[in-house]
Design a protein around this motif. Sequence first.
Motif, PDB file in Angstrom:
ATOM      1  N   ALA A 114       0.635  -1.170  -0.469  1.00 46.08           N
ATOM      2  CA  ALA A 114       0.366   0.515  -0.049  1.00 46.08           C
ATOM      3  C   ALA A 114       0.608   1.052   0.242  1.00 46.08           C
ATOM      4  O   ALA A 114       2.186   1.418   0.138  1.00 46.08           O
ATOM      5  N   TYR A 115       0.765   2.365  -0.626  1.00 43.09           N
ATOM      6  CA  TYR A 115       1.264   3.825  -0.709  1.00 43.09           C
ATOM      7  C   TYR A 115       0.144   5.091   0.100  1.00 43.09           C
ATOM      8  O   TYR A 115      -1.070   4.813  -0.353  1.00 43.09           O
ATOM      9  N   LYS A 116       0.740   5.172   0.760  1.00 47.82           N
ATOM     10  CA  LYS A 116      -0.283   6.390   1.468  1.00 47.82           C
ATOM     11  C   LYS A 116      -1.171   6.226   2.131  1.00 47.82           C
ATOM     12  O   LYS A 116      -2.257   6.775   1.386  1.00 47.82           O
ATOM     13  N   GLY A 117      -1.616   4.862   2.424  1.00 50.19           N
ATOM     14  CA  GLY A 117      -2.928   4.159   3.034  1.00 50.19           C
ATOM     15  C   GLY A 117      -3.870   3.625   1.981  1.00 50.19           C
ATOM     16  O   GLY A 117      -4.784   3.143   1.305  1.00 50.19           O
ATOM     17  N   LYS A 118      -3.047   3.984   0.470  1.00 51.77           N
ATOM     18  CA  LYS A 118      -4.522   2.955  -0.572  1.00 51.77           C
ATOM     19  C   LYS A 118      -2.630   1.752  -0.807  1.00 51.77           C
ATOM     20  O   LYS A 118      -2.550   1.431  -1.233  1.00 51.77           O
ATOM     21  N   PRO A 119      -4.481   0.688  -1.576  1.00 51.81           N
ATOM     22  CA  PRO A 119      -3.846  -0.865  -1.282  1.00 51.81           C
ATOM     23  C   PRO A 119      -3.717  -0.686  -3.011  1.00 51.81           C
ATOM     24  O   PRO A 119      -4.048   0.058  -3.247  1.00 51.81           O
ATOM     25  N   LEU A 120      -2.580  -1.209  -3.148  1.00 52.52           N
ATOM     26  CA  LEU A 120      -1.564  -1.249  -4.303  1.00 52.52           C
ATOM     27  C   LEU A 120      -2.313  -2.679  -5.109  1.00 52.52           C
ATOM     28  O   LEU A 120      -2.837  -3.026  -5.802  1.00 52.52           O
ATOM     29  N   ILE A 121      -1.062  -4.027  -4.323  1.00 52.12           N
ATOM     30  CA  ILE A 121      -1.358  -5.200  -5.637  1.00 52.12           C
ATOM     31  C   ILE A 121      -1.192  -5.762  -4.143  1.00 52.12           C
ATOM     32  O   ILE A 121      -0.008  -5.261  -2.707  1.00 52.12           O
ATOM     33  N   SER A 122      -1.102  -7.335  -4.248  1.00 56.99           N
ATOM     34  CA  SER A 122      -0.628  -8.301  -3.248  1.00 56.99           C
ATOM     35  C   SER A 122      -0.663  -9.348  -3.944  1.00 56.99           C
ATOM     36  O   SER A 122      -0.911  -9.740  -5.220  1.00 56.99           O
ATOM     37  N   GLU A 123       0.639 -10.595  -3.380  1.00 58.04           N
ATOM     38  CA  GLU A 123       0.083 -11.535  -4.334  1.00 58.04           C
ATOM     39  C   GLU A 123      -0.410 -12.414  -4.324  1.00 58.04           C
ATOM     40  O   GLU A 123      -0.618 -12.333  -2.846  1.00 58.04           O
ATOM     41  N   LYS A 124      -0.737 -13.104  -4.970  1.00 62.02           N
ATOM     42  CA  LYS A 124      -2.069 -14.101  -4.723  1.00 62.02           C
ATOM     43  C   LYS A 124      -1.053 -16.038  -4.335  1.00 62.02           C
ATOM     44  O   LYS A 124      -1.135 -15.953  -3.095  1.00 62.02           O
ATOM     45  N   ASN A 125      -0.476 -16.163  -5.080  1.00 61.75           N
ATOM     46  CA  ASN A 125      -0.027 -17.502  -4.717  1.00 61.75           C
ATOM     47  C   ASN A 125       1.091 -17.596  -4.081  1.00 61.75           C
ATOM     48  O   ASN A 125       2.327 -17.984  -3.582  1.00 61.75           O
ATOM     49  N   TYR A 226      11.556  -8.653  -7.590  1.00 61.51           N
ATOM     50  CA  TYR A 226      10.564  -7.726  -8.330  1.00 61.51           C
ATOM     51  C   TYR A 226      10.753  -6.372  -7.271  1.00 61.51           C
ATOM     52  O   TYR A 226      10.247  -5.933  -6.373  1.00 61.51           O
ATOM     53  N   GLN A 227      10.594  -4.861  -8.316  1.00 63.34           N
ATOM     54  CA  GLN A 227      10.150  -3.834  -7.360  1.00 63.34           C
ATOM     55  C   GLN A 227       9.108  -3.633  -7.755  1.00 63.34           C
ATOM     56  O   GLN A 227       8.342  -3.749  -8.817  1.00 63.34           O
ATOM     57  N   VAL A 228       8.177  -2.718  -6.709  1.00 63.44           N
ATOM     58  CA  VAL A 228       7.135  -2.027  -7.020  1.00 63.44           C
ATOM     59  C   VAL A 228       7.017  -0.458  -6.492  1.00 63.44           C
ATOM     60  O   VAL A 228       8.257  -0.100  -5.998  1.00 63.44           O
ATOM     61  N   ILE A 229       7.465  -0.071  -6.990  1.00 62.25           N
ATOM     62  CA  ILE A 229       6.977   1.710  -7.998  1.00 62.25           C
ATOM     63  C   ILE A 229       5.642   2.711  -7.626  1.00 62.25           C
ATOM     64  O   ILE A 229       4.700   1.716  -8.496  1.00 62.25           O
ATOM     65  N   ALA A 230       6.127   2.848  -6.239  1.00 64.22           N
ATOM     66  CA  ALA A 230       4.565   3.744  -6.615  1.00 64.22           C
ATOM     67  C   ALA A 230       4.741   5.889  -6.110  1.00 64.22           C
ATOM     68  O   ALA A 230       5.938   6.137  -6.823  1.00 64.22           O
ATOM     69  N   GLY A 231       4.208   6.454  -6.910  1.00 65.09           N
ATOM     70  CA  GLY A 231       3.913   7.699  -6.316  1.00 65.09           C
ATOM     71  C   GLY A 231       2.288   8.632  -6.164  1.00 65.09           C
ATOM     72  O   GLY A 231       1.131   8.194  -6.663  1.00 65.09           O
ATOM     73  N   ASP A 232       2.834  10.172  -7.020  1.00 64.72           N
ATOM     74  CA  ASP A 232       1.701  11.043  -5.915  1.00 64.72           C
ATOM     75  C   ASP A 232       1.150  11.708  -7.761  1.00 64.72           C
ATOM     76  O   ASP A 232       0.182  11.955  -7.674  1.00 64.72           O
ATOM     77  N   SER A 233       1.897  11.023  -8.754  1.00 65.16           N
ATOM     78  CA  SER A 233       1.119  11.345 -10.200  1.00 65.16           C
ATOM     79  C   SER A 233       1.486  10.477 -10.726  1.00 65.16           C
ATOM     80  O   SER A 233       2.277  10.159 -10.035  1.00 65.16           O
ATOM     81  N   TRP A 234       1.241  10.088 -11.818  1.00 61.87           N
ATOM     82  CA  TRP A 234       2.336  10.090 -12.911  1.00 61.87           C
ATOM     83  C   TRP A 234       3.637  10.663 -13.900  1.00 61.87           C
ATOM     84  O   TRP A 234       4.039   9.425 -13.370  1.00 61.87           O
ATOM     85  N   GLU A 235       2.989  11.709 -13.417  1.00 60.05           N
ATOM     86  CA  GLU A 235       5.008  11.958 -13.001  1.00 60.05           C
ATOM     87  C   GLU A 235       6.173  11.606 -12.291  1.00 60.05           C
ATOM     88  O   GLU A 235       7.083  11.342 -12.436  1.00 60.05           O
ATOM     89  N   ASP A 236       5.503  11.772 -10.883  1.00 62.16           N
ATOM     90  CA  ASP A 236       6.250  11.246 -10.025  1.00 62.16           C
ATOM     91  C   ASP A 236       6.290   9.765 -10.425  1.00 62.16           C
ATOM     92  O   ASP A 236       8.002   9.266 -10.176  1.00 62.16           O
ATOM     93  N   ILE A 237       5.094   8.756 -10.828  1.00 65.72           N
ATOM     94  CA  ILE A 237       6.072   7.080 -11.309  1.00 65.72           C
ATOM     95  C   ILE A 237       6.855   7.688 -11.773  1.00 65.72           C
ATOM     96  O   ILE A 237       7.618   5.584 -11.933  1.00 65.72           O
ATOM     97  N   ALA A 238       7.226   8.065 -12.523  1.00 68.92           N
ATOM     98  CA  ALA A 238       8.254   7.664 -14.077  1.00 68.92           C
ATOM     99  C   ALA A 238       9.341   8.522 -13.215  1.00 68.92           C
ATOM    100  O   ALA A 238      10.319   7.581 -14.188  1.00 68.92           O
ATOM    101  N   ALA A 239       9.337   9.935 -12.653  1.00 76.11           N
ATOM    102  CA  ALA A 239      10.314   9.968 -12.007  1.00 76.11           C
ATOM    103  C   ALA A 239      10.730   8.918 -11.551  1.00 76.11           C
ATOM    104  O   ALA A 239      12.756   8.476 -11.528  1.00 76.11           O
ATOM    105  N   ASN A 240       9.977   8.401 -10.540  1.00 78.78           N
ATOM    106  CA  ASN A 240      10.537   7.489  -9.489  1.00 78.78           C
ATOM    107  C   ASN A 240      11.072   5.941 -10.549  1.00 78.78           C
ATOM    108  O   ASN A 240      12.213   5.202  -9.562  1.00 78.78           O
ATOM    109  N   TYR A 241      10.712   5.388 -11.373  1.00 82.11           N
ATOM    110  CA  TYR A 241      11.179   4.716 -12.139  1.00 82.11           C
ATOM    111  C   TYR A 241      12.690   4.759 -12.295  1.00 82.11           C
ATOM    112  O   TYR A 241      13.168   3.487 -12.976  1.00 82.11           O
TER     113      TYR A 241
END
Length: 798
Positions: A114-125, A226-241
Amino acid sequence: MTKFRTIKLVLLILLAPAALAQNLQRSMQSFTDKGEHLEVVTNDGRYLIKPYSDKIIETSFIPNGERFNPESHAVVLAPSKLKTQVKVSVAGIEYAIAGMLVSINKSPFQISYAYKGKPLISEKNGYAKKDGAEVLDFNLDASEALYGAGARALGMNRRGHRLPLYNKAHYGYEERSSQMNFSMPLVFSSKMYGIHFDNAPIGFLDFDSRKENVLAYETISGRKTYQVIAGDSWEDIAANYTSLTGRQPLPPRWAFGNFASRFGYHSETEARSILDKFTAEQIPVDAIIFDLYWFGKEVKGTMGNLAFDTDNFPQPKKMMADFAAKGIKTILITEPFILTTSGKWNEAVQKNILATDKNGQPFTYDFYFGNTGLIDIFKPEAKEWFWNIYKELNNSGVAGWWGDLGEPEVHPSGLQHQGGSADQVHNIYGHNWAKLIADGYHKDFPAQRPFILMRSGYSGSQRFGMIPWSGDVNRSWGGLRPQPEIALQMGMQGMAYMHSDLGGFAGANLDDELYTRWLQYGVFQPIFRPHAQEEVAAEPVLREQKIMALAKTAIELRYRLLPYNYTLAFENNQQGLPLMRPLFYEEPHNEKLFAVSDSYLWGHEFLVSPVLKAGAKEAQVYFPVKNNWFDFYTDQQYTGGSTQMVALQAEHIPVFVRGGAFIPMSRTIQNTSHYSSRELDLHYYHDAAVKTGQGKMYDDNGETPQAFEKGAYGLLQFSSAVKRQQVLISLSSKNGQHYQDVDRTLSLVLHNIQSKPHRVLLQNKALDFVWDENKKLVSVKLVWRKNTKPVVAISFRK
């Protein structure tokens, strides 16, 4: 949390919600907080969870009996020293790093992010072996759109496809191609996160093909990282990746000009003739690209010669010097294949630079161009041998390189490289080829920016300056239509210079409307390079007069936009921002935009809607909601948030400018050797709804690597303010210590001025101005003295 502690947890079988009860066979046995990472032991292996920043976290699973492989071909970011916190409960643990939270359920075992309280993704198996593959799978929300997996032509939302991770050329593709030259193990979601699977061997990315809300990464071997990349905007995600995998160096400025290119120029005489035609027609051109014929008279049997054919190119050094004197750069194609019939075969065998069979002998096989071996790009001696060829040719006058067939195009599984089999290193071959050239320039030509045009690469290839193109697209409307999608997707994945062979490559289709529309689109894509099979000319100087005139208009606009485009390149270099950006970058929660690729943003200020259908008379355009928009050619205003029909013109495609934007432009020049920032046109698109506006323009000499970091740059800054009956335009600059500032002649053009100004003042002194009542334009000429901060005040009567 830096205190070293180990906590043994009692295994509890809990009644978990159905969504969590994925794998009852897996459970957590213990964890250890080691400061720089968290180690979690399960019944079938162990996890290493390592934060890189407060928005990037890496997870690696090491199955029982395996050792952790720390080598990444993609990641260059050093992990930051971060404050972490572990919280233990009966259900599991939480590992918190600023905004990121990793939650681990004990049994059944599951990791979620999760990022800032917002769930992003979870492993299944999580990790499993299935049908001979190693699999990592994840739960998806039912509604999220998925992007990534490299270059494909599938529609912008790629959910529903199982995509091979195997770089492969697709000759003559059109609107659909599920496998192309770039297959990157990278996913982005409309929920605004990314996952990068940090492993080179071939495999698959399954974007919920079975419609079970599952994302799966499958591989034949290697790292389960694997790396999980989060951000506050799409521009932020591009910068982080791109902070994770590296940023694109600034290309040389000439890379933003027009190229003369085809398959191919057979002789020096032919090349000189073409360039003379560009001069005669006064069509700007900055480079000429030589395809296969520079080293051989025939397509087949000569690949691997890697030396000029002296019959048809008797004086290559003089030829390139003559071109350079006119401001035209020479680019040569190279391939990694050494044919057994080539002039360098015996040398390649003798020096042991080829990939081998399992007995250590050169692995030879047939493909389209002949019987061949393949340079083992992973061998130190092969890298040195190959680079020395580049070095010698660079010293002879070559200014840029085209690396073709670098998937590699044919790469038998039985072939062995140093460090792995063909299938283990296939997807990083082009990546390491680009690295070889970039490293060579850094060592031997440190004052020169490399130009590296390549068809295939991997996650992070942008940091080597790789400029990718979309392969051998069909010369058809079906070939044109997916080009914005391919470029937008690749820009999201760090490869911001993805572009197409303008006009289309494959087939002898003479379609003037298609050619024109493709070049008009090319003005607003990263590299402007018409290229095609020679049966139908790619060069505008060889088209009929009417079409040549339309092409010339497009090319001249490309050059006039150089200050704006070069600034986009600077933003990409410093922040990782794509040059072409999807509309959902602007409205990340507007589901209607998740699949849109037929309109896009060119940088922040332009909205572009290419013409993608033959004979179209009008186009439906959505105008992003945050601003009003102005037609670049007519200044007609369109309301943000509206969808409107726009009439199409033969002379250009629909292009719009954001209200409040500044667009710096230059004068028409024959090539970038004549470029100067001493004379500029600065367009300001006034919108009464925008009380303050900002813009900038980056400037350097166009040649020095890392000019910004070396302080050899100027950053011109523009701002606007609307106050009562005034519009104020303020000019300033922020210059590096090694930048020589200059006086500038500025033509300032204010758009959408509804009434004639009462007066225009520069530093309280009256300026002459021109008021065009029909076009609603105010034009002012001024001299911007160096090291000053002038303010232009446009005043109106009450």
